[in-house]
Design a protein around this motif. Structure first.
Motif: not given
Length: 176
Positions: A145-149
């Motif tokens: 999920g860290i791909a988004i920020p």
């Protein structure tokens, strides 16, 4: 001021290169996982459950990193692409308007990635992912999920660098 703009642009270019390689590696990883899924399903009759999840998360990473690269190259969808070619005062105003438009999209994504209701960091997107585990892989969801920020932070830096370059150009539109 121009030196700072050029340094920001070099940083933006370096992050673009890293993001491009990351996107390529994510596509290769996704392709490898999907191929293994096919081989395991049809040749071995024992498809592993983790390949679908790895392929899906790799696709997310590839798409988001690729989006940051497209933004840097000016290949992102735009209603008025010819606006980017304007110079002088009109070009600067249009660049500032483009900056504000993209900022209006990027800022809430980055904000809610790190802060939840009442500015509570424990309820932000990244913090909520930290408490979750992937279904078939022994990894926290934060890894995926860290791909988004991350991608939107890169886009934000590209945005600042582009604005700095545009605002410090010669009045005639020539770059020094």
């Amino acid at each position: 001021m121009r030196k700072l703009a050029l340094k920001l642009d070099r940083l933006s270019q370096a992050l673009h290169t890293i993001a491009l390689w990351g996107a390529v590696l994510a596509v290769v990883f996704m392709l490898g996982a999907a191929c293994w899924q096919v081989v395991a399903r049809y040749a071995l009759a024992q498809p592993p459950a983790w390949t679908e999840e790895i392929a899906r998360f790799s696709m997310v990473w590839a798409g988001l990193l690729g989006a940051s690269c497209a933004f840097r190259l000016g290949s992102d969808p735009s209603l008025f692409p010819e606006m980017r070619n304007r110079t002088g005062l009109v070009g600067r105003v249009l660049s500032l308007l483009r900056f504000l438009g993209v900022l209006g999209f990027v800022a809430p994504i980055l904000w809610y990635s790190f802060f939840g209701p009442n500015m509570n960091p424990a309820r932000g997107y990244v913090a909520r992912l930290a408490g979750r585990q992937a279904e078939t892989i022994d990894l926290p969801m934060t890894v995926f999920g860290i791909a988004i920020p991350l991608a939107f932070s890169i886009i934000f830096l590209h945005l600042i660098a582009r604005l700095a370059i545009d605002l410090t150009a010669d009045p005639d539109g020539e770059t020094k």
